[in-house]
Motif scaffolding. Structure first.
Motif, PDB file in Angstrom:
ATOM      1  N   LEU A  20      -0.867  -6.677  -6.928  1.00  0.00           N
ATOM      2  CA  LEU A  20      -1.245  -6.469  -8.173  1.00  0.00           C
ATOM      3  C   LEU A  20      -0.564  -7.457  -9.073  1.00  0.00           C
ATOM      4  O   LEU A  20       0.672  -7.311  -8.987  1.00  0.00           O
ATOM      5  N   GLU A  36      -2.935   5.744 -10.451  1.00  0.00           N
ATOM      6  CA  GLU A  36      -3.192   5.230  -8.856  1.00  0.00           C
ATOM      7  C   GLU A  36      -1.829   4.781  -8.444  1.00  0.00           C
ATOM      8  O   GLU A  36      -1.862   3.642  -8.091  1.00  0.00           O
ATOM      9  N   TYR A  37      -1.064   5.658  -8.067  1.00  0.00           N
ATOM     10  CA  TYR A  37       0.422   5.582  -7.879  1.00  0.00           C
ATOM     11  C   TYR A  37       0.301   4.827  -6.146  1.00  0.00           C
ATOM     12  O   TYR A  37       1.350   4.096  -5.997  1.00  0.00           O
ATOM     13  N   LYS A  80      -1.897   2.584  -5.086  1.00  0.00           N
ATOM     14  CA  LYS A  80      -1.946   1.116  -5.345  1.00  0.00           C
ATOM     15  C   LYS A  80      -0.508   0.311  -5.864  1.00  0.00           C
ATOM     16  O   LYS A  80      -0.196  -0.680  -5.410  1.00  0.00           O
ATOM     17  N   LEU A  81       0.080   1.096  -6.737  1.00  0.00           N
ATOM     18  CA  LEU A  81       1.289   0.550  -7.210  1.00  0.00           C
ATOM     19  C   LEU A  81       2.312   0.319  -6.103  1.00  0.00           C
ATOM     20  O   LEU A  81       2.990  -0.681  -6.033  1.00  0.00           O
ATOM     21  N   GLN A 135       1.630   0.119  -2.824  1.00  0.00           N
ATOM     22  CA  GLN A 135       1.364  -0.940  -1.794  1.00  0.00           C
ATOM     23  C   GLN A 135       1.414  -2.459  -2.536  1.00  0.00           C
ATOM     24  O   GLN A 135       1.994  -3.219  -1.646  1.00  0.00           O
ATOM     25  N   SER A 136       1.300  -2.362  -3.941  1.00  0.00           N
ATOM     26  CA  SER A 136       1.652  -3.830  -4.459  1.00  0.00           C
ATOM     27  C   SER A 136       3.273  -4.091  -4.440  1.00  0.00           C
ATOM     28  O   SER A 136       3.332  -5.170  -3.922  1.00  0.00           O
ATOM     29  N   GLU A 183      -1.278  -3.775 -12.577  1.00  0.00           N
ATOM     30  CA  GLU A 183      -0.334  -2.682 -12.305  1.00  0.00           C
ATOM     31  C   GLU A 183      -0.170  -1.604 -13.518  1.00  0.00           C
ATOM     32  O   GLU A 183      -0.062  -0.617 -13.257  1.00  0.00           O
ATOM     33  N   ALA A 205      -3.364   0.452 -13.179  1.00  0.00           N
ATOM     34  CA  ALA A 205      -3.176   1.381 -12.157  1.00  0.00           C
ATOM     35  C   ALA A 205      -2.149   2.633 -12.678  1.00  0.00           C
ATOM     36  O   ALA A 205      -2.429   3.667 -12.284  1.00  0.00           O
ATOM     37  N   ARG A 261       4.001  -4.927  -0.746  1.00  0.00           N
ATOM     38  CA  ARG A 261       3.624  -6.323  -0.409  1.00  0.00           C
ATOM     39  C   ARG A 261       4.619  -7.463  -1.026  1.00  0.00           C
ATOM     40  O   ARG A 261       4.631  -8.179  -0.159  1.00  0.00           O
TER      41      ARG A 261
END
Length: 88
Positions: free
Chosen positions: A2, A15-16, A18-19, A21-22, A7, A10, A25
């Motif tokens: 993101l 939406e922790y 997603k944070l 995973q970002s 971010e 999120a 990555r």
């Protein structure tokens, strides 16, 4: 991965996952870059003069980094040294 505004959105939307995973990555990308840099396998589009430049220090670095050029440089300096020494 993101970007900054995604971010922030999120985080506001809680939406922790997603944070997380970002972040994972981004860390993975940095790890790959550092590993390839350390092993000397990182490829880039730099030209020869972008890497070393055209200066005495750049030429010295080029000779130090490439064994074949170093060997040729040593041979040339030995031949020139012998020739100049025979003149005196």
């Amino acid at each position: 991965m993101l970007d900054g505004s995604a971010e922030a959105k999120a985080f506001d939307d809680k939406e922790y996952v997603k944070l997380h995973q970002s972040t994972l990555r981004k860390v993975d990308c940095l790890q790959t870059i550092l590993e390839r840099t350390a092993s000397g396998s990182l490829k880039n589009n730099s030209k020869f003069y972008d890497i070393y430049g055209i200066s005495p220090q750049g030429i010295a670095e080029m000779i130090k980094d490439n064994w074949l050029i170093g060997l040729l440089w040593t041979g040339i300096t030995l031949i020139l040294g012998g020739y100049i020494g025979s003149l005196f």
